[in-house]
Design a protein around this motif. Sequence first.
Motif, mmCIF file in Angstrom:
data_model
loop_
_atom_site.group_PDB
_atom_site.id
_atom_site.type_symbol
_atom_site.label_atom_id
_atom_site.label_comp_id
_atom_site.label_asym_id
_atom_site.label_seq_id
_atom_site.Cartn_x
_atom_site.Cartn_y
_atom_site.Cartn_z
ATOM 1 N N GLY A 16 -2.625 -0.989 -8.170
ATOM 2 C CA GLY A 16 -3.271 -1.174 -6.878
ATOM 3 C C GLY A 16 -4.319 -0.097 -6.653
ATOM 4 O O GLY A 16 -4.361 0.911 -7.357
ATOM 5 N N ILE A 17 -5.180 -0.319 -5.679
ATOM 6 C CA ILE A 17 -6.226 0.647 -5.358
ATOM 7 C C ILE A 17 -5.662 1.702 -4.411
ATOM 8 O O ILE A 17 -5.033 1.379 -3.407
ATOM 9 N N ALA A 18 -5.909 2.963 -4.746
ATOM 10 C CA ALA A 18 -5.396 4.053 -3.915
ATOM 11 C C ALA A 18 -6.212 4.165 -2.631
ATOM 12 O O ALA A 18 -7.423 3.947 -2.627
ATOM 13 N N VAL A 19 -5.552 4.503 -1.548
ATOM 14 C CA VAL A 19 -6.231 4.729 -0.273
ATOM 15 C C VAL A 19 -5.820 6.095 0.274
ATOM 16 O O VAL A 19 -4.723 6.587 0.003
ATOM 17 N N TRP A 66 -6.334 4.688 8.572
ATOM 18 C CA TRP A 66 -6.776 3.932 7.408
ATOM 19 C C TRP A 66 -7.738 4.765 6.573
ATOM 20 O O TRP A 66 -8.158 5.848 6.983
ATOM 21 N N ASP A 67 -8.106 4.214 5.428
ATOM 22 C CA ASP A 67 -9.138 4.801 4.576
ATOM 23 C C ASP A 67 -10.486 4.219 5.010
ATOM 24 O O ASP A 67 -10.791 3.052 4.735
ATOM 25 N N GLY A 68 -11.292 5.027 5.703
ATOM 26 C CA GLY A 68 -12.533 4.521 6.278
ATOM 27 C C GLY A 68 -13.512 4.006 5.236
ATOM 28 O O GLY A 68 -14.158 2.967 5.438
ATOM 29 N N ARG A 89 1.938 3.833 2.755
ATOM 30 C CA ARG A 89 1.596 3.226 1.470
ATOM 31 C C ARG A 89 0.863 4.210 0.566
ATOM 32 O O ARG A 89 0.965 4.160 -0.650
ATOM 33 N N ALA A 90 0.121 5.120 1.174
ATOM 34 C CA ALA A 90 -0.723 6.014 0.378
ATOM 35 C C ALA A 90 0.097 6.867 -0.562
ATOM 36 O O ALA A 90 -0.300 7.125 -1.678
ATOM 37 N N GLY A 91 1.297 7.245 -0.155
ATOM 38 C CA GLY A 91 2.117 8.051 -1.029
ATOM 39 C C GLY A 91 2.638 7.328 -2.224
ATOM 40 O O GLY A 91 3.087 7.928 -3.189
ATOM 41 N N ASN A 92 2.581 5.992 -2.219
ATOM 42 C CA ASN A 92 3.104 5.230 -3.327
ATOM 43 C C ASN A 92 2.043 4.871 -4.346
ATOM 44 O O ASN A 92 2.336 4.325 -5.377
ATOM 45 N N ASP A 93 0.786 5.083 -4.041
ATOM 46 C CA ASP A 93 -0.307 4.650 -4.929
ATOM 47 C C ASP A 93 -0.628 5.738 -5.931
ATOM 48 O O ASP A 93 -0.372 6.885 -5.718
#
Length: 389
Positions: free
Chosen positions: A226-229, A268-270, A385-389
């Motif tokens: 997946g794409i990291a954010v 979010w990731d802007g 979610r960011a910690g899982n990417d």
Amino acid sequence: MNNLPGLLNHAQDTKLPRVKFLLVDDLDENLLALSALLQRDDVELLQARSGFEALEHLLLHDVALAFIDVQMPDMDGFELAELIRGSERTRHVPLIFVTAGARDERRLFKGYETGAVDFLYKPIEPHILRNKAEVFFQLYRQKQQLALELRERTETLRLNEMFVAMLGHDLRNPLGVILTGAALIQRSQRDDLAQKATGQILSSGKRMSRLIDDMLDLARARLGGGIAVLPTEVRLDDVVQRVVGECQTVFPQCLIDIDVAGDPAGNWDGERLAQVAANLIGNAARHGEPGGQVRVCIDGTRPEQVNLSVANAGIIPAQLLPNIFDPFRSGGDNKRLAGQVNGLGLGLYIVHQIVAAHRGKISVQSSPETNTVFTVCMPRDASSRAGND
């Protein structure tokens, strides 16, 4: 099974492990006789003199077939079969019952109920025994070969994607030098021809840069799961306003309206959301009716999520909708799909991956009644979610 001989020959070429065959009988003379009938170089015979010993073999080995004597002390063949079928590891092992007893329809039905694929009575005809065993050996070899080919192709795909990632990364440096040089020439030269040439270089270079970014995002999504954010406090309306300003410059004939309701802020990731908005709004402006309107709606009225929708008057053919978020879409009408005209067909796939990285969902509706509407629904906080990417 017409393709089995070719698969088996390839299996021998790739040196697959020998097929393992389990014989279960409490009498040594029966095991000796069956072993003599079925012994061959590419088959490893495992012998068990009780149900408990058979279970030990099945815990240690993957077997292609099991011949089980029905009449055994302590644990008969039916009880053993029930235990085999009750385990996830062994439930798919083909079982053939062998018995010296009289033909009994009730025992026959019980054998099939416990998962047997066949029921043989002694004395066994050697030719029948070999042929039945050979069928399951070939099926197992085919299964082994298919698993091997799947591993090989998966590894090849992984290496290809690693190559794409490295290539995209290495292309960025020389492309950056080209863009910088073109910008310097454009600022220093007032000649119309030089201005036109450098403008074309910059435009093409920026397009190449976007394609490289798409390639890298594809590789990250495939290789990294997946794409990291990187979520921070962001106002979605600010992101969309910036993207609309850029799109309005590229499509001055298109009217882009923005409607904001409720609170558009979230975690979010802007930059990634700017990619989502740029792709959806740019596609709507590019593929809608010439001079038409693009409607961008941000709905922040719910406390737990924010929705972003982008609508235009274009219609996507119904047969293309099920695969619209797939990468490298193929088909005669794909030139009309969002992201296909000026890219690799990765735009909507990457949008889908970015939304998924924010634990959100994206959907599309397109019909003469609804026109075309892409809707993104995201929870307000994507940090978990960011910690899982």
